[in-house]
Design a protein around this motif. Structure first.
Motif, PDB file in Angstrom:
ATOM      1  N   LEU A  34       0.842  -1.198   0.000  1.00 39.21           N
ATOM      2  CA  LEU A  34       0.000   0.000   0.000  1.00 39.21           C
ATOM      3  C   LEU A  34       0.878   1.249   0.000  1.00 39.21           C
ATOM      4  CD1 LEU A  34      -0.906  -2.078   2.561  1.00 39.21           C
ATOM      5  CD2 LEU A  34      -2.986  -0.740   2.293  1.00 39.21           C
ATOM      6  N   TYR A  36       0.475   5.227   1.482  1.00 39.35           N
ATOM      7  CA  TYR A  36      -0.273   6.184   2.275  1.00 39.35           C
ATOM      8  C   TYR A  36       0.346   7.558   2.050  1.00 39.35           C
ATOM      9  CZ  TYR A  36      -3.024   2.941   5.160  1.00 39.35           C
ATOM     10  OH  TYR A  36      -3.936   2.019   5.604  1.00 39.35           O
ATOM     11  N   LYS A  38       0.606  11.525   3.694  1.00 40.75           N
ATOM     12  CA  LYS A  38       0.439  12.221   4.968  1.00 40.75           C
ATOM     13  C   LYS A  38       0.756  13.701   4.805  1.00 40.75           C
ATOM     14  CE  LYS A  38       2.002  12.375   9.735  1.00 40.75           C
ATOM     15  NZ  LYS A  38       2.076  13.852   9.665  1.00 40.75           N
ATOM     16  N   ALA A  41       0.501  17.584  10.316  1.00 40.30           N
ATOM     17  CA  ALA A  41      -0.486  17.654  11.394  1.00 40.30           C
ATOM     18  C   ALA A  41      -1.725  16.799  11.121  1.00 40.30           C
ATOM     19  CB  ALA A  41      -0.904  19.094  11.678  1.00 40.30           C
ATOM     20  N   GLU A  42      -1.626  15.864  10.190  1.00 36.72           N
ATOM     21  CA  GLU A  42      -2.717  14.929   9.936  1.00 36.72           C
ATOM     22  C   GLU A  42      -2.176  13.509   9.991  1.00 36.72           C
ATOM     23  OE1 GLU A  42      -5.102  17.833   6.780  1.00 36.72           O
ATOM     24  OE2 GLU A  42      -4.790  15.714   6.329  1.00 36.72           O
ATOM     25  N   GLY A  43      -3.090  12.566  10.125  1.00 39.17           N
ATOM     26  CA  GLY A  43      -2.673  11.175  10.061  1.00 39.17           C
ATOM     27  C   GLY A  43      -2.526  10.725   8.619  1.00 39.17           C
ATOM     28  N   PRO A  44      -1.798   9.625   8.399  1.00 35.66           N
ATOM     29  CA  PRO A  44      -1.681   9.086   7.039  1.00 35.66           C
ATOM     30  C   PRO A  44      -3.045   8.670   6.497  1.00 35.66           C
ATOM     31  CG  PRO A  44      -0.069   8.081   8.519  1.00 35.66           C
ATOM     32  CD  PRO A  44      -1.030   8.848   9.375  1.00 35.66           C
ATOM     33  N   PHE A  46      -4.953   6.460   3.285  1.00 36.70           N
ATOM     34  CA  PHE A  46      -4.725   5.433   2.279  1.00 36.70           C
ATOM     35  C   PHE A  46      -4.841   6.031   0.880  1.00 36.70           C
ATOM     36  CE2 PHE A  46      -4.723   1.568   0.075  1.00 36.70           C
ATOM     37  CZ  PHE A  46      -5.812   1.530  -0.803  1.00 36.70           C
ATOM     38  N   PHE A  89       4.232   7.219   2.476  1.00 37.64           N
ATOM     39  CA  PHE A  89       4.723   5.999   3.118  1.00 37.64           C
ATOM     40  C   PHE A  89       4.308   4.791   2.291  1.00 37.64           C
ATOM     41  CE2 PHE A  89       6.188   7.546   7.188  1.00 37.64           C
ATOM     42  CZ  PHE A  89       5.445   8.682   7.433  1.00 37.64           C
ATOM     43  N   TYR A  98       0.836  -4.348   8.872  1.00 31.29           N
ATOM     44  CA  TYR A  98       1.585  -3.594   7.900  1.00 31.29           C
ATOM     45  C   TYR A  98       2.951  -3.241   8.460  1.00 31.29           C
ATOM     46  CZ  TYR A  98      -2.981  -2.649   5.709  1.00 31.29           C
ATOM     47  OH  TYR A  98      -4.212  -2.758   5.133  1.00 31.29           O
ATOM     48  N   PHE A 100       5.715  -0.459   7.710  1.00 26.99           N
ATOM     49  CA  PHE A 100       5.816   0.801   6.987  1.00 26.99           C
ATOM     50  C   PHE A 100       7.271   1.188   6.753  1.00 26.99           C
ATOM     51  CE2 PHE A 100       1.609   2.710   6.728  1.00 26.99           C
ATOM     52  CZ  PHE A 100       0.877   1.946   7.611  1.00 26.99           C
ATOM     53  N   GLY A 101       7.489   1.902   5.662  1.00 22.53           N
ATOM     54  CA  GLY A 101       8.783   2.520   5.422  1.00 22.53           C
ATOM     55  C   GLY A 101       8.884   3.822   6.194  1.00 22.53           C
ATOM     56  N   THR A 102      10.013   4.498   6.036  1.00 25.85           N
ATOM     57  CA  THR A 102      10.255   5.731   6.785  1.00 25.85           C
ATOM     58  C   THR A 102       9.688   6.965   6.108  1.00 25.85           C
ATOM     59  OG1 THR A 102      12.437   5.820   5.772  1.00 25.85           O
ATOM     60  CG2 THR A 102      12.313   4.895   7.984  1.00 25.85           C
TER      61      THR A 102
ATOM     62  N   ARG B   9      -3.906  16.505  21.114  1.00 28.99           N
ATOM     63  CA  ARG B   9      -3.144  16.609  19.880  1.00 28.99           C
ATOM     64  C   ARG B   9      -1.669  16.869  20.165  1.00 28.99           C
ATOM     65  NH1 ARG B   9      -5.522  17.676  15.122  1.00 28.99           N
ATOM     66  NH2 ARG B   9      -3.438  17.117  14.428  1.00 28.99           N
ATOM     67  N   GLY B  42      10.320   5.397  11.058  1.00 26.86           N
ATOM     68  CA  GLY B  42       9.040   5.522  10.381  1.00 26.86           C
ATOM     69  C   GLY B  42       7.887   5.185  11.314  1.00 26.86           C
ATOM     70  N   LEU B  43       6.889   4.507  10.786  1.00 22.23           N
ATOM     71  CA  LEU B  43       5.712   4.136  11.560  1.00 22.23           C
ATOM     72  C   LEU B  43       5.899   2.720  12.107  1.00 22.23           C
ATOM     73  CD1 LEU B  43       2.924   5.472   9.210  1.00 22.23           C
ATOM     74  CD2 LEU B  43       3.119   6.054  11.619  1.00 22.23           C
ATOM     75  N   PHE B  91       0.170   7.547  16.719  1.00 21.07           N
ATOM     76  CA  PHE B  91      -1.056   7.460  15.931  1.00 21.07           C
ATOM     77  C   PHE B  91      -1.894   6.274  16.384  1.00 21.07           C
ATOM     78  CE2 PHE B  91      -0.470  10.652  12.761  1.00 21.07           C
ATOM     79  CZ  PHE B  91       0.897  10.739  12.535  1.00 21.07           C
ATOM     80  N   PHE B 108      -6.308   6.295   9.924  1.00 14.43           N
ATOM     81  CA  PHE B 108      -5.500   6.864  10.995  1.00 14.43           C
ATOM     82  C   PHE B 108      -6.146   8.116  11.588  1.00 14.43           C
ATOM     83  CE2 PHE B 108      -1.307   4.759  11.015  1.00 14.43           C
ATOM     84  CZ  PHE B 108      -1.449   3.918   9.910  1.00 14.43           C
ATOM     85  N   GLY B 109      -5.909   8.300  12.879  1.00 15.10           N
ATOM     86  CA  GLY B 109      -6.255   9.559  13.518  1.00 15.10           C
ATOM     87  C   GLY B 109      -5.190  10.604  13.221  1.00 15.10           C
ATOM     88  N   PRO B 110      -5.382  11.823  13.718  1.00 19.59           N
ATOM     89  CA  PRO B 110      -4.447  12.911  13.425  1.00 19.59           C
ATOM     90  C   PRO B 110      -3.145  12.829  14.213  1.00 19.59           C
ATOM     91  CG  PRO B 110      -6.182  13.681  14.852  1.00 19.59           C
ATOM     92  CD  PRO B 110      -6.551  12.286  14.471  1.00 19.59           C
TER      93      PRO B 110
END
Lengths: 110, 117
Positions: A34, A36, A38, A41-44, A46, A89, A98, A100-102, B9, B42-43, B91, B108-110
């Motif tokens: 996948l 994503y 981003k 100040a927001e989440g990733p 899809f 990402f 999942y 994830f990459g950096t 936040r 990363g994540l 997150f 995902f959330g913020p």
């Protein structure tokens, strides 16, 4: 050890041109991939995905390519727009989660 | 639906203090995930729940980290005591199913930006 690698931390592209973001993985058991996106100040969120039984998946301006033999996938954005400026990402899945990459920060210049 | 909601936040605390991060997943999602984002790694998945039950916490870095999901609409991630190296963006994400098939993508959330001084 990073199983999913995005070796380019940043990329700048002129508006209207093609953006190509790359991702490499090491685990041959991964079978779903996948991308994503981003914004600050927001989440990733899809963007697009591809199963290992395919080598290409297209959704509008976004196309993901998968090269299983090279363990490589790429995201093409054509044409690039300023609103595409974000961190991208890639993620891979082989079991239940999942990896994830950096991330790669894309900047589209107007 | 409002999406995944996280609070606070931003959190700034001093080393040694307890920190609690909160998450409300999307209604109807059976899976909830906690991730930590750092520049170097990363994540990273810390823990995930299925129907409120913790399934895999192998990503939780230390015993200082704990997570709970008392009901389908609420989860917490607690760090006690906090340390400067815990500074990151955390997150929460939720999904209908586990990874691997279309339709099971995670939302995902913020995020909560945690700074431990």
């Amino acid at each position: 050890d990073q199983q999913v690698k995005q070796n380019s931390p940043s990329l700048s592209v002129q508006e209207g041109r093609i953006s190509i973001l790359n991702c490499d993985y090491t685990n041959s058991m991964f079978d779903y991939f996948l991308w994503y996106k981003k914004y600050p100040a927001e989440g990733p969120t899809f963007l697009i995905s591809i199963s290992s039984i395919k080598d290409k998946n297209e959704d509008g301006r976004f196309t993901v390519f998968l090269n299983k033999s090279a363990k490589h996938l790429s995201l093409h954005i054509v044409p690039s727009q300023p609103g595409d400026s974000a961190v991208y990402f890639c993620a891979a899945s082989g079991t239940y989660k999942y990896i994830f990459g950096t991330g790669t920060r894309l900047k589209v210049l107007a | 639906d409002a999406g995944v909601i996280q609070s606070p936040r931003h959190e700034v605390t001093e080393m040694g203090q307890e920190v609690t991060l909160r998450c409300k997943p999307i209604s109807g999602h059976d899976y909830l995930f906690w991730y930590r984002q750092t520049m170097m790694r990363g994540l990273e998945l810390l823990i995930y729940f299925n129907n409120n039950v913790p399934i895999d916490d192998s990503g939780m870095p230390e015993d200082r980290f704990s997570a709970k999901m008392p009901n389908a609409s609420f989860s917490t991630l607690k760090i006690q005591p906090s340390e400067p190296r815990d500074s990151a963006v955390y997150f929460c994400a939720s999904s209908f199913g586990l990874a691997g098939v279309p339709g099971d993508e995670q939302f995902f959330g913020p995020g909560t930006r945690l700074t431990v001084l």
